[in-house]
Write a protein that holds these residues in place. Structure first.
Motif, PDB file in Angstrom:
ATOM      1  N   MET A 276      -7.848 -30.305  -1.501  1.00 38.99           N
ATOM      2  CA  MET A 276      -8.975 -30.512  -0.458  1.00 38.99           C
ATOM      3  C   MET A 276      -9.117 -29.140   0.322  1.00 38.99           C
ATOM      4  N   PRO A 277     -10.387 -28.905   0.583  1.00 41.19           N
ATOM      5  CA  PRO A 277     -10.725 -27.785   1.330  1.00 41.19           C
ATOM      6  C   PRO A 277     -10.043 -27.801   2.950  1.00 41.19           C
ATOM      7  N   SER A 278      -9.855 -26.727   3.208  1.00 41.86           N
ATOM      8  CA  SER A 278      -9.220 -26.792   4.600  1.00 41.86           C
ATOM      9  C   SER A 278     -10.336 -26.827   5.547  1.00 41.86           C
ATOM     10  N   ILE A 279     -10.066 -27.059   6.852  1.00 39.93           N
ATOM     11  CA  ILE A 279     -10.856 -27.063   7.715  1.00 39.93           C
ATOM     12  C   ILE A 279     -11.655 -25.920   8.057  1.00 39.93           C
ATOM     13  N   TRP A 280     -10.935 -24.663   8.125  1.00 40.74           N
ATOM     14  CA  TRP A 280     -11.543 -23.345   8.109  1.00 40.74           C
ATOM     15  C   TRP A 280     -12.447 -23.337   6.943  1.00 40.74           C
ATOM     16  N   THR A 281     -12.388 -23.641   5.969  1.00 41.72           N
ATOM     17  CA  THR A 281     -13.362 -23.425   4.705  1.00 41.72           C
ATOM     18  C   THR A 281     -14.604 -24.480   5.038  1.00 41.72           C
ATOM     19  N   LYS A 282     -14.378 -25.546   5.253  1.00 40.78           N
ATOM     20  CA  LYS A 282     -15.503 -26.374   5.860  1.00 40.78           C
ATOM     21  C   LYS A 282     -16.249 -25.641   6.919  1.00 40.78           C
ATOM     22  N   PHE A 283     -15.786 -25.127   7.975  1.00 45.30           N
ATOM     23  CA  PHE A 283     -16.229 -24.418   9.161  1.00 45.30           C
ATOM     24  C   PHE A 283     -17.278 -23.468   8.477  1.00 45.30           C
ATOM     25  N   ARG A 284     -16.831 -22.538   7.660  1.00 46.39           N
ATOM     26  CA  ARG A 284     -17.511 -21.488   7.174  1.00 46.39           C
ATOM     27  C   ARG A 284     -18.536 -21.835   6.259  1.00 46.39           C
ATOM     28  N   ILE A 285     -18.618 -22.985   5.669  1.00 41.82           N
ATOM     29  CA  ILE A 285     -19.976 -23.546   5.002  1.00 41.82           C
ATOM     30  C   ILE A 285     -20.749 -24.010   5.963  1.00 41.82           C
ATOM     31  N   ALA A 286     -20.349 -24.833   6.944  1.00 46.10           N
ATOM     32  CA  ALA A 286     -21.328 -25.262   8.024  1.00 46.10           C
ATOM     33  C   ALA A 286     -21.878 -24.217   8.973  1.00 46.10           C
ATOM     34  N   VAL A 287     -21.249 -22.972   9.100  1.00 45.41           N
ATOM     35  CA  VAL A 287     -22.150 -22.095  10.039  1.00 45.41           C
ATOM     36  C   VAL A 287     -22.849 -21.339   9.167  1.00 45.41           C
ATOM     37  N   ASN A 288     -22.641 -21.379   7.779  1.00 48.83           N
ATOM     38  CA  ASN A 288     -23.442 -20.283   7.038  1.00 48.83           C
ATOM     39  C   ASN A 288     -24.978 -20.340   7.011  1.00 48.83           C
ATOM     40  N   PRO A 289     -25.563 -21.324   7.385  1.00 50.24           N
ATOM     41  CA  PRO A 289     -27.191 -21.289   7.731  1.00 50.24           C
ATOM     42  C   PRO A 289     -27.361 -20.512   8.763  1.00 50.24           C
ATOM     43  N   ILE A 290     -26.549 -20.471   9.905  1.00 51.42           N
ATOM     44  CA  ILE A 290     -26.651 -19.765  11.149  1.00 51.42           C
ATOM     45  C   ILE A 290     -26.648 -18.537  10.865  1.00 51.42           C
ATOM     46  N   ALA A 291     -25.468 -17.999  10.124  1.00 50.55           N
ATOM     47  CA  ALA A 291     -25.164 -16.481   9.721  1.00 50.55           C
ATOM     48  C   ALA A 291     -26.302 -15.897   8.659  1.00 50.55           C
ATOM     49  N   ARG A 292     -26.987 -16.866   8.103  1.00 50.25           N
ATOM     50  CA  ARG A 292     -27.953 -16.316   7.044  1.00 50.25           C
ATOM     51  C   ARG A 292     -29.325 -15.896   7.849  1.00 50.25           C
ATOM     52  N   ARG A 293     -29.542 -16.471   8.969  1.00 46.15           N
ATOM     53  CA  ARG A 293     -30.536 -16.094   9.999  1.00 46.15           C
ATOM     54  C   ARG A 293     -30.306 -14.686  10.248  1.00 46.15           C
ATOM     55  N   PHE A 294     -29.198 -14.254  10.525  1.00 43.21           N
ATOM     56  CA  PHE A 294     -28.968 -12.963  10.961  1.00 43.21           C
ATOM     57  C   PHE A 294     -28.545 -11.955   9.848  1.00 43.21           C
ATOM     58  N   ASN A 295     -29.053 -12.235   8.541  1.00 41.53           N
ATOM     59  CA  ASN A 295     -28.789 -11.366   7.355  1.00 41.53           C
ATOM     60  C   ASN A 295     -27.335 -11.304   7.228  1.00 41.53           C
ATOM     61  N   GLN A 296     -26.392 -12.229   7.405  1.00 43.76           N
ATOM     62  CA  GLN A 296     -25.011 -12.159   7.121  1.00 43.76           C
ATOM     63  C   GLN A 296     -24.850 -13.474   6.256  1.00 43.76           C
ATOM     64  N   TYR A 297     -23.445 -13.824   6.020  1.00 39.12           N
ATOM     65  CA  TYR A 297     -22.874 -15.024   5.119  1.00 39.12           C
ATOM     66  C   TYR A 297     -21.657 -15.262   5.456  1.00 39.12           C
ATOM     67  N   THR A 298     -21.211 -16.560   5.472  1.00 42.43           N
ATOM     68  CA  THR A 298     -19.817 -16.969   5.720  1.00 42.43           C
ATOM     69  C   THR A 298     -19.700 -17.809   4.342  1.00 42.43           C
ATOM     70  N   ALA A 299     -20.614 -18.244   3.346  1.00 44.04           N
ATOM     71  CA  ALA A 299     -20.307 -19.074   2.325  1.00 44.04           C
ATOM     72  C   ALA A 299     -21.248 -18.660   1.053  1.00 44.04           C
ATOM     73  N   TYR A 300     -20.858 -18.717  -0.193  1.00 44.70           N
ATOM     74  CA  TYR A 300     -21.813 -18.674  -1.249  1.00 44.70           C
ATOM     75  C   TYR A 300     -21.273 -19.256  -2.410  1.00 44.70           C
ATOM     76  N   THR A 301     -22.225 -19.536  -3.483  1.00 43.01           N
ATOM     77  CA  THR A 301     -21.614 -19.986  -4.513  1.00 43.01           C
ATOM     78  C   THR A 301     -21.218 -18.921  -5.387  1.00 43.01           C
ATOM     79  N   ILE A 302     -19.974 -19.175  -5.952  1.00 40.50           N
ATOM     80  CA  ILE A 302     -19.493 -18.171  -6.941  1.00 40.50           C
ATOM     81  C   ILE A 302     -20.115 -18.170  -8.429  1.00 40.50           C
ATOM     82  N   ARG A 303     -20.107 -17.135  -8.978  1.00 36.91           N
ATOM     83  CA  ARG A 303     -20.863 -17.117 -10.370  1.00 36.91           C
ATOM     84  C   ARG A 303     -19.711 -17.290 -11.344  1.00 36.91           C
TER      85      ARG A 303
END
Length: 155
Positions: A1-28
């Motif tokens: 089960m993903p940690s709270i820290w992992t879930k947090f990074r996914i949740a804030v990623n849309p905000i980070a993307r607005r500033f041309n940053q990232y906190t999550a992405y789909t691995i290839r």
């Protein structure tokens, strides 16, 4: 089960993307190195036995097919660059101690699927302060400074 820290990074990623940053992405998929018949605790023990440690300074990764968050993110700092990196920029610009094998594990269909890449370490102070290493870690040239599917694990 993903940690709270992992879930947090996914949740804030849309905000980070607005500033041309990232906190999550789909691995290839080219980062896939195999699967083992283990659960999350067993995989954690396997990685630790191989000299890996948790890597908290990473973006959360999502599985390429299921979209689920990673269950484990571990890394190992090598003593030497792995085979196949001698002609790459990562080996030219960074010592092995400034790099890491970074493994992401996902529990899928009663097995752990493992994905790996080799990259510059994101650590701010270790082995020493190096802004160019941080810049490379967060904006690498794929195939040169971020090498997909490379691992030292026997899977």
């Amino acid at each position: 089960m993903p940690s709270i820290w992992t879930k947090f990074r996914i949740a804030v990623n849309p905000i980070a993307r607005r500033f041309n940053q990232y906190t999550a992405y789909t691995i290839r998929d080219p980062e896939r190195i195999g699967a083992i018949q283990e659960d999350v605790p067993g995989t954690r023990e396997y990685l630790r036995a191989c000299g890996y440690e948790p890597q908290f300074l990473s973006a959360a990764k999502k599985h390429p097919q299921t979209g689920q968050p990673h269950d484990l993110s571990y890394r190992r700092v090598p003593d030497s660059h792995p085979p196949g990196t001698g002609d790459k920029l990562i080996a030219e610009h960074f010592r092995p101690q400034e790099c890491q094998f970074h493994v992401h594990a996902f529990h899928v269909a009663d097995q752990m699927q493992l994905f790996s890449h080799y990259e510059a370490r994101p650590d701010l102070l270790s082995p020493e302060v190096d802004i160019s290493r941080l810049r490379t870690h967060y904006r690498p040239e794929y195939g040169q400074e971020y090498i997909r599917g490379i691992s030292d694990l026997e899977i």
